[in-house]
Motif scaffolding. Sequence first.
Motif, short mmCIF file in Angstrom:
data_model
loop_
_atom_site.label_atom_id
_atom_site.label_comp_id
_atom_site.label_asym_id
_atom_site.label_seq_id
_atom_site.Cartn_x
_atom_site.Cartn_y
_atom_site.Cartn_z
N GLN A 1 0.83 -1.24 -0.07
CA GLN A 1 0.03 0.04 0.05
C GLN A 1 0.97 1.28 -0.01
N ALA A 2 0.47 2.08 -0.79
CA ALA A 2 1.37 3.44 -0.84
C ALA A 2 0.47 4.63 -0.79
N VAL A 3 0.73 5.72 -0.32
CA VAL A 3 -0.22 7.02 -0.57
C VAL A 3 0.54 7.83 -1.67
N ILE A 4 -0.11 8.07 -2.86
CA ILE A 4 0.38 8.72 -3.93
C ILE A 4 -0.04 10.08 -4.02
N PHE A 5 0.55 11.18 -4.21
CA PHE A 5 0.56 12.47 -4.53
C PHE A 5 0.73 12.65 -6.13
N ARG A 6 -0.45 12.95 -6.56
CA ARG A 6 -0.45 13.21 -7.97
C ARG A 6 0.06 14.60 -8.68
N ARG A 7 -0.62 15.43 -8.08
CA ARG A 7 -0.30 17.02 -8.47
C ARG A 7 -0.93 17.93 -7.42
N PRO A 8 -0.72 19.04 -7.19
CA PRO A 8 -1.33 20.02 -6.36
C PRO A 8 -2.91 19.98 -6.66
N GLY A 9 -3.69 20.16 -5.87
CA GLY A 9 -5.02 20.25 -6.00
C GLY A 9 -5.90 18.81 -6.16
N VAL A 10 -5.04 17.77 -6.29
CA VAL A 10 -5.78 16.45 -6.24
C VAL A 10 -5.52 15.72 -4.97
N SER A 11 -6.35 15.20 -4.26
CA SER A 11 -6.02 14.52 -3.18
C SER A 11 -5.47 13.36 -3.09
N LEU A 12 -4.74 13.30 -2.04
CA LEU A 12 -3.78 11.89 -1.87
C LEU A 12 -4.67 10.76 -1.98
N ALA B 1 6.98 3.57 10.46
CA ALA B 1 6.52 5.04 11.03
C ALA B 1 7.04 5.77 9.98
N CYS B 2 6.53 6.91 9.81
CA CYS B 2 6.89 8.07 8.77
C CYS B 2 6.08 9.38 9.42
N GLY B 3 7.04 10.16 9.74
CA GLY B 3 6.76 11.66 10.21
C GLY B 3 5.81 12.38 9.22
N VAL B 4 5.06 13.11 9.49
CA VAL B 4 4.40 14.08 8.83
C VAL B 4 4.88 15.52 8.85
N CYS B 5 5.38 16.39 8.04
CA CYS B 5 6.02 17.46 8.17
C CYS B 5 5.46 18.60 7.45
N ARG B 6 5.81 19.92 8.03
CA ARG B 6 5.31 21.03 7.08
C ARG B 6 5.81 21.20 5.59
N THR B 7 7.00 20.62 5.53
CA THR B 7 7.17 20.45 4.21
C THR B 7 6.46 19.56 3.37
N ASP B 8 5.91 18.56 3.62
CA ASP B 8 4.95 17.81 2.85
C ASP B 8 3.85 18.61 2.44
N LEU B 9 3.33 19.79 3.27
CA LEU B 9 2.33 20.26 2.91
C LEU B 9 2.60 21.32 1.91
N HIS B 10 3.97 21.97 1.80
CA HIS B 10 4.31 22.74 0.88
C HIS B 10 4.45 22.11 -0.57
N ILE B 11 4.83 20.88 -0.50
CA ILE B 11 4.96 20.15 -1.70
C ILE B 11 3.49 19.89 -2.22
N VAL B 12 2.56 19.56 -1.23
CA VAL B 12 1.26 19.26 -1.59
C VAL B 12 0.32 20.62 -2.03
N ASP B 13 1.03 21.78 -1.60
CA ASP B 13 0.34 22.98 -2.33
C ASP B 13 1.24 23.63 -3.30
N GLY B 14 1.94 22.96 -4.04
CA GLY B 14 2.81 23.36 -5.08
C GLY B 14 3.57 24.62 -4.85
N GLU B 15 4.04 24.75 -3.58
CA GLU B 15 5.15 25.73 -3.27
C GLU B 15 6.37 25.48 -3.69
N LEU B 16 6.63 24.01 -3.61
CA LEU B 16 8.27 23.87 -3.83
C LEU B 16 8.16 23.39 -5.33
N ASP B 17 9.42 23.68 -6.15
CA ASP B 17 9.55 23.46 -7.47
C ASP B 17 9.68 21.91 -7.73
#
Length: 329
Positions: free
Chosen positions: A2-13, A34-50
């Motif tokens: 099982q894996a959680v996939i991020f496709r692109r900003p604006g699309v749910s995981l 275990a895998c920590g959840v970080c503010r950086t993950d939000l920046h990626i999901v929001d399209g704020e990192l190139d």
Amino acid sequence: MQAVIFRRPGVSLECVERPDPVAGPGQVLLAVHACGVCRTDLHIVDGELDSPKLPLVLGHQIVGTVVEAGAGVDRFAPGERVGVPWLGWTCGRCRYCLTGRENLCGRALFTGYTIDGGFAERTVADARFCFPIPAGYPDLQAAPLLCAGLIGYRALTFTGDAERLGLFGFGAAAHIVTQVARWQGRRVFAFTKEGDDHGKAFARSLGAEWTGDSSEPPPEPLDATIIFAPAGELVPAALAATERGGTVVCAGIHMTDIPAFSYELLWGERTLRSVANLTRADGEAFMEVAPRVPVRTEVRPFPLAEAGNALAMLRGGGLDGALALSLTA
Ligand SMILES: [Zn+2]
Ligand SMILES: [Zn+2]
């Protein structure tokens, strides 16, 4: 797996079935615990990192055990528990890599950003960039050490011997850094969002001697401040709170624009700097320090399939400590 996939900003995981990755030469295949959840993950999901890898498996605070070691790996054997941080690979040849600054390597690859990370039951990682996890930490409690702890620790080292330390934004990193700073004999002043009484109480419970709103001046000038929140307007506030000769460290990977401010705030040999990524030496140093403090992490667990909810909760703020996906429950 099982894996959680991020496709692109604006699309749910999306939680999907995927073939297990295969350990290439120099890599280890890990069963993620275990895998920590970080503010950086939000920046990626929001399209704020190139230019993230797409589709992408997020997650860069991975605790797992080695299932299989690829060709040439002698650092870890099957069954060993390891941690995988944000820095996933560097070129080893550029002027940064050759001078102890591999965190600035222009060709570096980052876990859960430009290579797949740990929001999955299995992952692969370059064995040279993994480290052993201190034995006393359960998987879940160890996860936030790998970014919040490690990059927070790097930021703390850039404050030198500052005795009066201000922290802006009291999330996962600050809850760890406060404990290390107190152990080092520093005094901690914590700034939170306006009216966040809960966050202030949490900061005091960890040893902050003063807490206030980020718009409030501290009761005395500070020798250094670290900004963990991604809000540019905190930079002038932090400079104003910092004594002549002091340093303001911006510890996040992304920040909103910094508003114009008077030169007077920087005058007096104040230093304003950022912290980018981590080196393997930071990881080794922090994993040695954490159990000596000892750093205790508050971690709220989420099942893998609820990664999206974990990110939503992180966005809402007001959390005591860190969030992590737990894959062993
Ligand atoms: Zn992180
Ligand atoms: Zn390099």
